[in-house]
Scaffold this active site. Sequence first.
Site, PDB file in Angstrom:
ATOM      1  N   LYS A 180       0.848  -1.196   0.000  1.00 25.47           N
ATOM      2  CA  LYS A 180       0.000   0.000   0.000  1.00 25.47           C
ATOM      3  C   LYS A 180       0.880   1.241   0.000  1.00 25.47           C
ATOM      4  CE  LYS A 180      -3.533   2.465   2.690  1.00 25.47           C
ATOM      5  NZ  LYS A 180      -4.443   2.445   3.848  1.00 25.47           N
ATOM      6  N   GLU A 230      -9.910  11.319  11.814  1.00 23.65           N
ATOM      7  CA  GLU A 230      -9.084  10.178  12.217  1.00 23.65           C
ATOM      8  C   GLU A 230      -8.382  10.374  13.561  1.00 23.65           C
ATOM      9  OE1 GLU A 230      -5.720   7.187  10.307  1.00 23.65           O
ATOM     10  OE2 GLU A 230      -6.525   8.833   9.125  1.00 23.65           O
ATOM     11  N   GLU A 274      -7.747  -2.643   2.016  1.00 24.40           N
ATOM     12  CA  GLU A 274      -7.003  -1.440   2.385  1.00 24.40           C
ATOM     13  C   GLU A 274      -7.135  -1.159   3.881  1.00 24.40           C
ATOM     14  OE1 GLU A 274      -7.060   3.377   1.499  1.00 24.40           O
ATOM     15  OE2 GLU A 274      -8.116   2.021   0.134  1.00 24.40           O
ATOM     16  N   GLU A 407     -11.521  10.926  -5.568  1.00 24.53           N
ATOM     17  CA  GLU A 407     -11.546  10.799  -4.112  1.00 24.53           C
ATOM     18  C   GLU A 407     -10.828  11.959  -3.434  1.00 24.53           C
ATOM     19  OE1 GLU A 407      -9.549   7.919  -0.748  1.00 24.53           O
ATOM     20  OE2 GLU A 407     -10.592   6.947  -2.420  1.00 24.53           O
ATOM     21  N   LYS A 411     -12.325  14.929  -0.927  1.00 29.93           N
ATOM     22  CA  LYS A 411     -11.773  15.175   0.403  1.00 29.93           C
ATOM     23  C   LYS A 411     -11.357  16.634   0.564  1.00 29.93           C
ATOM     24  CE  LYS A 411     -10.127  10.454   1.261  1.00 29.93           C
ATOM     25  NZ  LYS A 411      -8.944   9.573   1.304  1.00 29.93           N
TER      26      LYS A 411
END
Length: 423
Positions: A180, A230, A274, A407, A411
Amino acid sequence: MSNLKQAAKRLSEQITDYLQQKQTVLVCFQVKINNVDLLAWLKSQTAYPQFYLNFRDKTKILAASGKVRAFSDLDAAQEFIEQYDYPLVGGLQFQGYGQFVLPQFLLVQSENSTALNCFVEGADSASTALAALKTLSNTTPLSPLPKQIPLCTERRADRQTWCDWVNQALFEIRQGKLSKLVLANETRLHLKQSINAYDFLAESEKYNQGCYHFLWAENPNSQFVGSTPERLFVREYNVFLTEALAGTAPVSDDPQENQRQADWLLRDEKNRNENWLVVQDIAQNLRDLTETFEVGELELKPLRKVQHLLRKIRADLAAHYQDAALLNAIHPTAAVSGLPQQQAKMILSKIETFERGWYAGTFGVMSKTDAEFCVAIRSAFIESHRIRVFAGAGIVEGSQPLEEWQEIERKAAGLISLFAKNQ
């Protein structure tokens, strides 16, 4: 409880007495006050650095200005906490550079009251505090953001360049060097009317709910602000909470479409993988620091422009836990860097054409008894007429470059839409 003016007077008397006794020890003077708008208070203060953190899952806000001690070394910051049992605020940049401070003034607001803490160490510090107390009670009203069309918008990577970056990441993944890689882009907007960082963050608090809201300013010319969904971690004594937040789908004004996207996201193998890579990375990095490690069920984290996959993680820490060790072990997670971490950071430095600095770093507060840190994504530097907005996306096998472009644009829109017309 008193108001700010009464508090300033009481603190002034205590500090004057401290000076008259010719004390040099580090002390904390504390006064309980009625709740005030801490962003409006911070907006009027002139001492730096400045720090603000509105917590995501609890009714708690911190605001700080000035500094009595500063630490760029994480271990030195930990040693200070062990010796003095005072909290430090600050964080680590993406590449690990640290900046933690014991502020001159630290306001800790809960649901019913605010604790105003004034830290003093020696005559010079006490004199600086006395001078600052003259304007301590000042607040500056927060104002609505002017809606405007940016004069100029520049991206570090345009759509084609971004697609090239994603294809480079996919090549590295297929070569077996990575599983990743989290790529990021920087968008620079030049405005006709300047934007005030405190007004900007207040606007974001209204609309970007379910987030930590933070501000860090080392000087009056540039403020780093953000509204991040987060968490890096929460620690209460030896109980440790963290999470894997990775995997994304869009959010629109159509509730039925949002539900379809949510159902797809929960089933999609690429996004589930992911997210699970982040879980595995956290588990591996904490294996020597924990006695138990529990991973919750996959769930959704809905936001204004996007929704994410989320797995909550709970652990019991082994004896002699320290926040410095936890930060070193867990930051940056695979949710903002990639796997394996060192290889990912090296490849990012070759692909991305900008320094992340505080973007994808971490901000928070740590003390002997507890600590809490967020991940500094969905963030921007506010520099008068210029704003630099950051957004990233996790690239794994199966990622499609154009989908990843869409994406990061969604964001970034979480912040850009606060002031830009037609966003």
